[in-house]
Design an enzyme around this catalytic site. Structure first.
Site, short mmCIF file in Angstrom:
data_model
loop_
_atom_site.label_atom_id
_atom_site.label_comp_id
_atom_site.label_asym_id
_atom_site.label_seq_id
_atom_site.Cartn_x
_atom_site.Cartn_y
_atom_site.Cartn_z
N HIS A 124 -7.07 -4.03 -4.22
CA HIS A 124 -6.06 -3.43 -3.36
C HIS A 124 -6.04 -4.17 -2.02
O HIS A 124 -7.08 -4.52 -1.47
CB HIS A 124 -6.41 -1.95 -3.13
CG HIS A 124 -5.30 -1.16 -2.53
ND1 HIS A 124 -4.24 -0.70 -3.27
CD2 HIS A 124 -5.08 -0.76 -1.26
CE1 HIS A 124 -3.41 -0.03 -2.48
NE2 HIS A 124 -3.90 -0.06 -1.25
N ASP B 126 -7.97 -3.25 -8.64
CA ASP B 126 -7.60 -2.16 -7.74
C ASP B 126 -7.92 -0.82 -8.38
O ASP B 126 -7.19 -0.35 -9.26
CB ASP B 126 -6.11 -2.27 -7.41
CG ASP B 126 -5.65 -1.28 -6.34
OD1 ASP B 126 -6.41 -0.34 -6.04
OD2 ASP B 126 -4.54 -1.47 -5.82
N CYS C 190 0.86 -1.18 0.00
CA CYS C 190 0.00 0.00 0.00
C CYS C 190 0.90 1.24 0.00
O CYS C 190 1.76 1.38 -0.87
CB CYS C 190 -0.94 -0.09 1.20
SG CYS C 190 -2.12 1.24 1.44
#
Length: 249
Positions: free
Chosen positions: A217, A185, A129
């Protein structure tokens, strides 16, 4: 081979007048091991990041996860609610700077170099991330020989603290870089993945880009609703291969 036993501890990384907490995991068996820096998501050095740090240590590395928000939010750790996301996102993108993040990562590497079990020329990093973006930055550090960047958003459009997007620093990468993306994502459009891959090719960076169909994600985190066991399992094997080839040769 039996799974390695490990020791864990929270340590302090010192630079100037700043002390940064970091989670350390290392094999208990005597030996000489490469070092891996683990870079957190926007949620802090939480149980997921500690678990990844431990998993890496069990594979035969000395792993350390520095707290990247220590300057503004010492001890920050949170969960995955929308409110948590907003708080973490503010710390990540509103209160960090690329130069400070790189300094903190170098401090973690320097700390590892003081440990007698650590191979002094074998370092890698892995990030998720926000940490996936920071891992791309960390790949520019001369000590880093292998980088695993998981779903790092904004690499093509921004850099922490402002300035030219992080992708513009691609020519500075000297080691190998593996990048992992979920094709569902929404925060990282396919064209951005294509741009990252194109830049890595343009500058002849040793790399592989993995695109997982049906993965969103955060697909590697088994504590999130977006966890994708199939994609996570394959990515983990690729990470192990990267570190094995680049740090154990």
């Amino acid at each position: 081979m039996a799974e390695r036993t490990i020791d864990t501890a929270t340590v302090n990384l010192s630079q100037a007048n700043l002390h940064i907490a970091a989670y350390l995991a290392k094999p208990t068996e005597p030996g000489s091991y490469p070092g891996i820096v683990v870079l957190q998501e926007i949620f802090g050095v939480n149980s997921h990041i500690r678990d990844v740090t431990e998993r890496i240590a069990r594979e035969g590395y000395i792993a350390i996860a520095p707290a990247l928000f220590e300057r503004t939010a010492p001890g920050f750790e949170t969960g995955y609610t929308q409110e948590d996301i907003e708080v973490g996102r503010n710390y990540a993108w509103g209160q960090t700077k690329a130069s400070e993040l790189l300094s903190d990562i170098q401090s973690a590497i320097n700390y590892l170099k003081t440990l007698p079990q650590v191979k002094k020329d074998k370092f890698g990093c892995i990030g998720f991330c926000f940490g996936g973006h920071v891992a791309y930055l960390a790949a520019t550090l001369p000590d880093i020989k292998a980088t695993a960047s998981f779903y790092g958003a904004r690499i093509t459009t921004a850099t922490p603290g402002g300035g030219a997007p992080t992708i513009t620093r691609t020519p500075e990468i000297t080691g190998a870089l593996y990048a992992f993306f979920g094709m569902e994502d929404a925060s990282i459009p396919t064209e951005q993945v294509d741009q990252i891959e194109a830049e890595l090719k343009k500058y002849n960076i040793s790399h592989r880009v993995f695109r997982y169909d049906g993965a969103d994600h955060g697909f590697f985190c088994d504590q999130r609703a977006s966890y994708n066991p199939k994609a996570a399992a394959d990515a983990w094997e690729q990470v192990k291969q990267l570190f094995r080839e680049q740090l154990n040769s």
